[in-house]
Motif scaffolding. Structure first.
Motif, PDB file in Angstrom:
ATOM      1  N   LEU A  94       0.827  -1.198   0.000  1.00 21.59           N
ATOM      2  CA  LEU A  94       0.000   0.000   0.000  1.00 21.59           C
ATOM      3  C   LEU A  94       0.867   1.256   0.000  1.00 21.59           C
ATOM      4  O   LEU A  94       1.935   1.303   0.609  1.00 21.59           O
ATOM      5  CB  LEU A  94      -0.947  -0.015   1.195  1.00 21.59           C
ATOM      6  N   LEU A  95       0.378   2.301  -0.692  1.00 16.43           N
ATOM      7  CA  LEU A  95       1.155   3.512  -0.931  1.00 16.43           C
ATOM      8  C   LEU A  95       1.697   4.134   0.346  1.00 16.43           C
ATOM      9  O   LEU A  95       2.857   4.543   0.412  1.00 16.43           O
ATOM     10  CB  LEU A  95       0.291   4.522  -1.697  1.00 16.43           C
ATOM     11  N   ARG A  96       0.875   4.207   1.382  1.00 20.98           N
ATOM     12  CA  ARG A  96       1.313   4.859   2.619  1.00 20.98           C
ATOM     13  C   ARG A  96       2.482   4.136   3.277  1.00 20.98           C
ATOM     14  O   ARG A  96       3.341   4.770   3.899  1.00 20.98           O
ATOM     15  CB  ARG A  96       0.149   4.966   3.597  1.00 20.98           C
ATOM     16  N   ALA A  97       2.535   2.822   3.123  1.00 22.86           N
ATOM     17  CA  ALA A  97       3.645   2.050   3.684  1.00 22.86           C
ATOM     18  C   ALA A  97       4.907   2.239   2.849  1.00 22.86           C
ATOM     19  O   ALA A  97       6.007   2.396   3.392  1.00 22.86           O
ATOM     20  CB  ALA A  97       3.274   0.573   3.759  1.00 22.86           C
ATOM     21  N   GLN A  98       4.747   2.241   1.543  1.00 22.19           N
ATOM     22  CA  GLN A  98       5.896   2.433   0.663  1.00 22.19           C
ATOM     23  C   GLN A  98       6.512   3.819   0.870  1.00 22.19           C
ATOM     24  O   GLN A  98       7.742   3.969   0.918  1.00 22.19           O
ATOM     25  CB  GLN A  98       5.461   2.258  -0.797  1.00 22.19           C
ATOM     26  N   GLU A  99       5.654   4.839   1.026  1.00 21.21           N
ATOM     27  CA  GLU A  99       6.156   6.196   1.249  1.00 21.21           C
ATOM     28  C   GLU A  99       6.838   6.317   2.611  1.00 21.21           C
ATOM     29  O   GLU A  99       7.833   7.040   2.750  1.00 21.21           O
ATOM     30  CB  GLU A  99       5.014   7.198   1.138  1.00 21.21           C
ATOM     31  N   THR A 100       6.316   5.627   3.602  1.00 22.68           N
ATOM     32  CA  THR A 100       6.934   5.659   4.928  1.00 22.68           C
ATOM     33  C   THR A 100       8.304   4.996   4.905  1.00 22.68           C
ATOM     34  O   THR A 100       9.233   5.444   5.588  1.00 22.68           O
ATOM     35  CB  THR A 100       6.026   4.957   5.957  1.00 22.68           C
ATOM     36  N   ALA A 101       8.453   3.950   4.123  1.00 16.71           N
ATOM     37  CA  ALA A 101       9.712   3.214   4.058  1.00 16.71           C
ATOM     38  C   ALA A 101      10.800   3.980   3.313  1.00 16.71           C
ATOM     39  O   ALA A 101      12.001   3.736   3.547  1.00 16.71           O
ATOM     40  CB  ALA A 101       9.496   1.860   3.398  1.00 16.71           C
ATOM     41  N   ALA A 102      10.422   4.897   2.431  1.00 16.00           N
ATOM     42  CA  ALA A 102      11.392   5.542   1.537  1.00 16.00           C
ATOM     43  C   ALA A 102      12.548   6.239   2.263  1.00 16.00           C
ATOM     44  O   ALA A 102      13.712   6.038   1.895  1.00 16.00           O
ATOM     45  CB  ALA A 102      10.674   6.505   0.598  1.00 16.00           C
ATOM     46  N   PRO A 103      12.308   7.077   3.284  1.00 14.97           N
ATOM     47  CA  PRO A 103      13.438   7.720   3.953  1.00 14.97           C
ATOM     48  C   PRO A 103      14.374   6.735   4.649  1.00 14.97           C
ATOM     49  O   PRO A 103      15.591   6.956   4.695  1.00 14.97           O
ATOM     50  CB  PRO A 103      12.761   8.648   4.974  1.00 14.97           C
ATOM     51  N   THR A 104      13.828   5.657   5.183  1.00 17.36           N
ATOM     52  CA  THR A 104      14.666   4.641   5.819  1.00 17.36           C
ATOM     53  C   THR A 104      15.515   3.931   4.771  1.00 17.36           C
ATOM     54  O   THR A 104      16.702   3.656   5.003  1.00 17.36           O
ATOM     55  CB  THR A 104      13.794   3.633   6.593  1.00 17.36           C
ATOM     56  N   ALA A 105      14.925   3.646   3.625  1.00 22.84           N
ATOM     57  CA  ALA A 105      15.683   3.020   2.537  1.00 22.84           C
ATOM     58  C   ALA A 105      16.849   3.912   2.121  1.00 22.84           C
ATOM     59  O   ALA A 105      17.983   3.447   1.942  1.00 22.84           O
ATOM     60  CB  ALA A 105      14.765   2.755   1.350  1.00 22.84           C
ATOM     61  N   LYS A 106      16.584   5.205   1.985  1.00 23.08           N
ATOM     62  CA  LYS A 106      17.632   6.152   1.584  1.00 23.08           C
ATOM     63  C   LYS A 106      18.715   6.257   2.647  1.00 23.08           C
ATOM     64  O   LYS A 106      19.918   6.245   2.343  1.00 23.08           O
ATOM     65  CB  LYS A 106      17.013   7.521   1.327  1.00 23.08           C
TER      66      LYS A 106
END
Length: 221
Positions: A63-75
């Motif tokens: 789901l979009l909200r989870a993917q967006e939340t994960a993005a800064p941690t991935a970076k």
């Protein structure tokens, strides 16, 4: 020392001006506050790494909200986000509705209140625990394969699946009052395992606690 740790992170606040229970509906992205929360989590895990944590695996609900939340941690960690269907939000009969006393009083909803312990209005708690724990164990194994003993994984998921999994991990009843869940936006529920995959303990933290004041409290979100 634990052989591996899997962190279950709840997503950040969602842009939801109509106050509906969005469930698995597509297109619900983070609010401005939600993006700040996600950034805070990226900083939190970067600090964890600087303190010696070996975080080698990052997955998120589709789901979009989870993917967006994960993005800064991935970076922050230099990791790819791997999508994991098993940690998606729970199914819910009331998805897409604004859940109010007036709405709940409509006769068409009555059959879904037959068994609140299951619960009859959505995906059974036990099924949520089964699928999430399967994903957790897979993430544990992958983290250790990539980072060695003591490695850690991060899973970005949703409140109810995380809370049900924590209740099961702590040996508590799965039926509960939704208002009493300890799983705030961008909270981190950490599961600690030994080298055989046996759960050693649970730890709970709120890295973005100061951003919770005034945040959305849509039930089941």
């Amino acid at each position: 020392m634990p052989h591996a740790t899997v962190h279950l992170m709840r997503h950040g606040e969602v842009h939801n001006p109509d106050g509906v229970l969005y469930g698995r509906l597509p297109g619900f992205h983070l609010s401005e506050r939600g993006y700040l929360m996600a950034d805070r989590l990226g900083e939190f895990f970067a600090q964890e790494r600087e303190s010696g944590a070996v975080i080698s695996h990052l997955v998120a609900s589709p789901l979009l909200r989870a993917q967006e939340t994960a993005a800064p941690t991935a970076k922050a960690l230099g990791l790819e986000i791997e999508t994991e269907e098993r940690v998606i939000e729970a199914e819910n009969h009331f998805e897409g509705l604004k859940v109010t006393p007036r709405e709940l009083a409509k006769p068409r909803h009555w059959p879904y209140f037959v068994n609140p312990l299951r619960p009859s209005w959505g995906e059974p708690y036990a099924h949520q625990v089964e699928r999430v724990m399967a994903a957790v164990q897979q993430a544990r194994r992958t983290a250790v394969e990539r980072g060695g003993p003591g490695a850690e994984a991060v899973i970005v998921s949703h409140q109810l699946p995380i809370w049900a999994t924590r209740l099961a991990a702590e040996g508590r009843r799965l039926a509960h009052d939704p208002r009493k869940r300890e799983c705030t936006l961008t909270s981190v529920t950490s599961l600690l395992f030994d080298d055989g995959g046996r759960l050693l303990g649970v730890m709970y933290r709120e890295p973005a606690a100061d951003l919770l004041v005034g945040a959305s409290t849509t039930p089941g979100a």
